[in-house]
Scaffold this motif. Structure first.
Motif, PDB file in Angstrom:
ATOM      1  N   PRO A  51       0.320   6.457   9.694  1.00  0.00           N
ATOM      2  CA  PRO A  51       1.573   6.239   8.963  1.00  0.00           C
ATOM      3  C   PRO A  51       2.734   5.868   9.881  1.00  0.00           C
ATOM      4  CG  PRO A  51       1.211   8.578   9.250  1.00  0.00           C
ATOM      5  CD  PRO A  51      -0.021   7.889   9.769  1.00  0.00           C
ATOM      6  N   GLU A  52       3.621   5.052   9.356  1.00  0.00           N
ATOM      7  CA  GLU A  52       4.888   4.832  10.039  1.00  0.00           C
ATOM      8  C   GLU A  52       5.855   5.889   9.509  1.00  0.00           C
ATOM      9  OE1 GLU A  52       6.671   0.979   9.520  1.00  0.00           O
ATOM     10  OE2 GLU A  52       8.399   1.533  10.766  1.00  0.00           O
ATOM     11  N   LYS A  63      -4.703   7.816  -0.986  1.00  0.00           N
ATOM     12  CA  LYS A  63      -5.987   7.106  -1.061  1.00  0.00           C
ATOM     13  C   LYS A  63      -6.504   6.812   0.351  1.00  0.00           C
ATOM     14  CE  LYS A  63      -8.149   2.832  -2.595  1.00  0.00           C
ATOM     15  NZ  LYS A  63      -8.107   1.654  -3.457  1.00  0.00           N
ATOM     16  N   ILE A 246      -9.554   1.230   9.481  1.00  0.00           N
ATOM     17  CA  ILE A 246      -9.501   0.859   8.066  1.00  0.00           C
ATOM     18  C   ILE A 246      -8.050   0.655   7.642  1.00  0.00           C
ATOM     19  CG2 ILE A 246     -10.094   1.638   5.740  1.00  0.00           C
ATOM     20  CD1 ILE A 246     -12.284   3.392   7.114  1.00  0.00           C
ATOM     21  N   THR A 248      -5.216  -1.838   4.807  1.00  0.00           N
ATOM     22  CA  THR A 248      -5.142  -2.491   3.505  1.00  0.00           C
ATOM     23  C   THR A 248      -5.204  -4.013   3.649  1.00  0.00           C
ATOM     24  OG1 THR A 248      -2.797  -1.955   3.648  1.00  0.00           O
ATOM     25  CG2 THR A 248      -4.108  -0.672   2.119  1.00  0.00           C
ATOM     26  N   PHE A 275      -9.318  -2.913   2.870  1.00  0.00           N
ATOM     27  CA  PHE A 275      -9.623  -2.601   1.462  1.00  0.00           C
ATOM     28  C   PHE A 275      -8.354  -2.813   0.632  1.00  0.00           C
ATOM     29  CE2 PHE A 275      -7.452   1.483   0.714  1.00  0.00           C
ATOM     30  CZ  PHE A 275      -7.114   1.826   2.010  1.00  0.00           C
ATOM     31  N   LEU A 278      -3.849   0.718  -3.303  1.00  0.00           N
ATOM     32  CA  LEU A 278      -3.727   1.269  -4.654  1.00  0.00           C
ATOM     33  C   LEU A 278      -2.441   0.782  -5.303  1.00  0.00           C
ATOM     34  CD1 LEU A 278      -4.473   3.355  -6.913  1.00  0.00           C
ATOM     35  CD2 LEU A 278      -3.083   4.990  -5.649  1.00  0.00           C
TER      36      LEU A 278
HETATM   37  P1  ATP Z   1       4.551   1.036   1.934  1.00  0.00           P
HETATM   38  O1  ATP Z   1       4.005  -0.335   1.674  1.00  0.00           O
HETATM   39  O2  ATP Z   1       4.438   1.979   0.799  1.00  0.00           O
HETATM   40  O3  ATP Z   1       5.904   1.026   2.518  1.00  0.00           O
HETATM   41  P2  ATP Z   1       3.210   1.138   4.400  1.00  0.00           P
HETATM   42  O4  ATP Z   1       1.927   0.397   4.347  1.00  0.00           O
HETATM   43  O5  ATP Z   1       4.349   0.480   5.054  1.00  0.00           O
HETATM   44  O6  ATP Z   1       3.558   1.659   2.973  1.00  0.00           O
HETATM   45  P3  ATP Z   1       2.374   2.945   6.417  1.00  0.00           P
HETATM   46  O7  ATP Z   1       3.023   4.212   6.819  1.00  0.00           O
HETATM   47  O8  ATP Z   1       2.407   1.798   7.346  1.00  0.00           O
HETATM   48  O9  ATP Z   1       3.031   2.531   5.040  1.00  0.00           O
HETATM   49  O10 ATP Z   1       0.907   3.209   5.910  1.00  0.00           O
HETATM   50  C1  ATP Z   1       0.014   4.120   6.496  1.00  0.00           C
HETATM   51  C2  ATP Z   1      -1.369   3.809   5.993  1.00  0.00           C
HETATM   52  O11 ATP Z   1      -1.425   3.987   4.574  1.00  0.00           O
HETATM   53  C3  ATP Z   1      -1.747   2.390   6.274  1.00  0.00           C
HETATM   54  O12 ATP Z   1      -3.062   2.375   6.771  1.00  0.00           O
HETATM   55  C4  ATP Z   1      -1.650   1.709   4.952  1.00  0.00           C
HETATM   56  O13 ATP Z   1      -2.536   0.638   4.869  1.00  0.00           O
HETATM   57  C5  ATP Z   1      -1.978   2.827   3.979  1.00  0.00           C
HETATM   58  N1  ATP Z   1      -1.366   2.585   2.683  1.00  0.00           N
HETATM   59  C6  ATP Z   1      -0.065   2.382   2.398  1.00  0.00           C
HETATM   60  N2  ATP Z   1       0.123   2.134   1.098  1.00  0.00           N
HETATM   61  C7  ATP Z   1      -1.095   2.178   0.518  1.00  0.00           C
HETATM   62  C8  ATP Z   1      -1.578   1.986  -0.820  1.00  0.00           C
HETATM   63  N3  ATP Z   1      -0.757   1.703  -1.833  1.00  0.00           N
HETATM   64  N4  ATP Z   1      -2.905   2.122  -1.035  1.00  0.00           N
HETATM   65  C9  ATP Z   1      -3.740   2.418  -0.035  1.00  0.00           C
HETATM   66  N5  ATP Z   1      -3.364   2.599   1.236  1.00  0.00           N
HETATM   67  C10 ATP Z   1      -2.060   2.474   1.525  1.00  0.00           C
END
Ligand code: ATP
Ligand code: MG
Length: 581
Positions: A51-52, A63, A246, A248, A275, A278
């Motif tokens: 996560p960021e 998920k 893994i 998105t 993948f 969600l």
């Molecule tokens: P957002 O798009 O909600 O701002 P983000 O992708 O910028 O989210 P990150 O903190 O970078 O948020 O995400 C951490 C992990 O969670 C990443 O691997 C990302 O692909 C996954 N992730 C974020 N949103 C989803 C989602 N809607 N479904 C599945 N995985 C997700």
């Protein structure tokens, strides 16, 4: 077995079957099993959740968490928690702490493997100089606008930067001076030297470092150059010995770059697998959008029970088990789609049905007086705590002459198929007696019924009538004298449209915010057993749904959230004209 029980049973087995099918077909697990079989990683499975820390986690992240930690668990591997803290402008310690708490709450454990991209800044810097030495990276003086302009489009190739052919020595020197803080913010970048005519825009000399004078939550002012996501991510994966990275689907066209960096450096090279993220109906899942909802006051905070954040869901009454079951049920796919929010609620209901104690509560109260019941008498009647789990035992509920029932359970002129209380009609009071309505009183000003009068049949206590006569409805009730007054908050979807982004030109998603997503009822009356309920406790209020105690509760006022409706809400049945069936 009652009809509804039978339906539940069928639903459950169907779902279990669906789940098993999906499990065996899931393409990520297929890849992993193949890798284990061929010994590709020496049998190792090592994933990470990255996560960021620029916001709170939401159900989409859940998920990803369930997938990464779940896979590690299933294959005897490991999953790291890694904070992708490469952009100090938006990141905060508050979010780091919250993310850890939320992952733990979901039931996952990263052991001692809590990592930060910022821990690798020095290594990333060294690797960047290695690429410069190999002639694969250069310092570029184009401004951000010029960079964009030179980049080209999907149909047109980009143009090479005039700084592209600097000598290795000059690049090393300039890069060192960038790090030393000798240049203004945004004046220079370090770029990979790949191919400005590449059909994939991500490969057109992507930026690896930019100059940002902002203190970092962990490295303070030590750095004024920060790595981009693309430059940091794969290298962090490599350092940690990740096997399957893994992410998105939107990172699919970043994969060539992910691979290019690792190959150029010649270091451990994990496999990136994408993948579909969600999406949920009636919900936005983007930290930026969620931030906007909070900052513009559409909700009361990150943990507002209407928010799809993990803390919002938790406050609403969601359990980690329900969220994990949901993640398994939806599975993973390569194609973007939107999941019906009813499925999430279904998983919650399934879980709460098994464990939430039953209680009686009257949310829209109306007084019911039993005229032949002695004024000073009270009885404590035995009630079952959970028919799904008899080990939960029983409790006693006080009964007396004046009760509350739901306003909705009485009609002066009952429509067809309405079997509940009406003048002259007899119904059962749950765990108590049969009562027959003899009279009622109406407020002449409002026309609303204010009080109902009944007689009870002492021979029907806790069971059926000895003469075999039947009633068609069983109502819940609360003894007025013993009742606890409480506030109950009802929630509807936060958006009025299935797709909140579906707005007219020039408007943003907030145009679809549901103005009636919160409804507060007070006073509602609860049976006295609920007096000792603690924040977070969850109950099924009979015939009404699942409810949980909100942290806003105080000594003087218990506050409940309606977590989720029962499957067959009265409202729904009524709309379809199938009342009391
Ligand atoms: P957002 O798009 O909600 O701002 P983000 O992708 O910028 O989210 P990150 O903190 O970078 O948020 O995400 C951490 C992990 O969670 C990443 O691997 C990302 O692909 C996954 N992730 C974020 N949103 C989803 C989602 N809607 N479904 C599945 N995985 C997700
Ligand atoms: Mg992101």
């Amino acid at each position: 077995m009652a009809v509804s029980d039978r339906k539940d049973f069928i639903n459950r087995t169907e779902e279990t079957r669906k789940l098993e099918k999906r499990r065996s077909k899931d393409f990520i697990r297929e890849i992993i099993e193949e890798d284990i079989r061929t010994g590709k990683w020496g049998g190792r499975v090592h994933t990470r959740f990255p996560p960021e820390p620029n916001g709170y986690l939401h159900i989409g992240h859940a998920k990803s968490i369930c997938l990464n930690f779940g896979i590690a668990e299933e294959y005897g591997g490991l999953c790291n928690l890694r904070f992708d803290d490469t952009n100090p402008i938006k990141e905060d310690q508050e979010f780091i702490d919250a993310i850890k708490e939320d992952v733990r709450w979901l039931g996952f454990d990263w052991g001692d493997r809590e990592y930060y991209a910022s821990d690798y800044f020095e290594q990333l810097y060294q690797w960047a100089t290695d690429l410069i030495k190999k002639g694969l990276a250069y310092v570029c003086d184009l401004s951000p606008e010029e960079l964009r302009e030179y980049r080209g489009t999907l149909t047109e190739p980009g143009r090479e930067s005039p700084y592209r052919n600097r000598s290795v020595e000059e690049n090393l020197e300039l890069f060192r001076r960038m790090r030393n803080g000798e240049f203004p913010e945004g004046s220079r970048t370090l770029r990979a030297k790949i191919d400005m005519a590449h059909p994939n825009l991500n490969m057109r000399d992507p930026v690896m470092y930019r100059i940002i004078y902002a203190p970092h939550p962990r490295t303070g002012t030590k750095w004024c150059i920060y790595p981009t996501y693309d430059w940091a991510h794969g290298q962090c994966d490599s350092i940690e010995g990740i096997t399957h990275s893994i992410c998105t689907l939107e990172f699919e066209n970043h994969r060539p770059l992910y691979d290019w960096f690792l190959d150029a450096l010649g270091i451990h090279h994990p496999q990136q697998i994408e993948f579909a993220r969600l999406n949920l109906t009636y919900t936005v899942l983007s930290k930026r959008r969620l931030l906007q909802l909070v900052h513009q006051g559409y909700v009361r905070g990150w943990d507002d029970p209407r928010m799809p954040t993990i803390r919002g869901l938790r406050r609403r009454g969601y359990t980690p088990e329900a969220i994990r079951a949901f993640s398994e049920l939806i599975g993973v796919s390569k194609v973007n789609s939107t999941v019906d929010i009813n499925l999430l609620e279904h998983c919650l209901r399934e879980d709460l049905n098994k464990r939430a104690p039953r209680r009686m509560a009257v949310l829209r109260p109306i007084r019911l007086v039993i005229t032949n019941y002695p004024e000073d008498q009270e009885e404590w009647l035995e009630a079952i705590n959970n028919p799904e789990d008899l080990s939960a035992g029983t409790r006693v509920v006080p009964f007396s002459r004046v009760l509350y029932i739901e306003e909705d359970d009485f009609r002066i002129d009952p429509p067809k198929k309405y079997y509940r209380l009406a003048p002259g009609r007899e119904v059962r009071l749950r765990y108590a007696y049969f009562v027959r309505c003899t009279d009622y009183r109406v407020d002449p000003m409002t026309g609303r019924v204010t009080e109902i009068y009944c007689t009870y049949d002492p021979a029907t206590r806790g069971g059926d009538a000895p003469d075999g006569r039947k009633v068609k409805a069983t109502l819940h009730w609360v003894s007025a004298r013993h009742a606890i007054a409480a506030e109950v908050r009802f929630y509807d979807h936060l958006f009025i449209k299935e797709d909140p982004e579906d707005v007219p030109e020039g408007q943003d998603f907030t145009a679809n915010v549901n103005p009636n997503s919160l409804q507060v009822l007070y006073p509602c009356y609860l049976e006295p057993a609920l007096a000792s309920a603690q924040v977070g406790d969850k109950f099924q209020f009979e015939r009404l749904g699942y409810f949980c105690v909100d942290p806003d509760s105080s000594q003087d006022r218990l506050v409940f959230n309606r977590t989720v409706a029962l499957k067959d809400t009265w409202a729904k049945l009524e709309r379809s004209g199938r009342v009391d069936e």
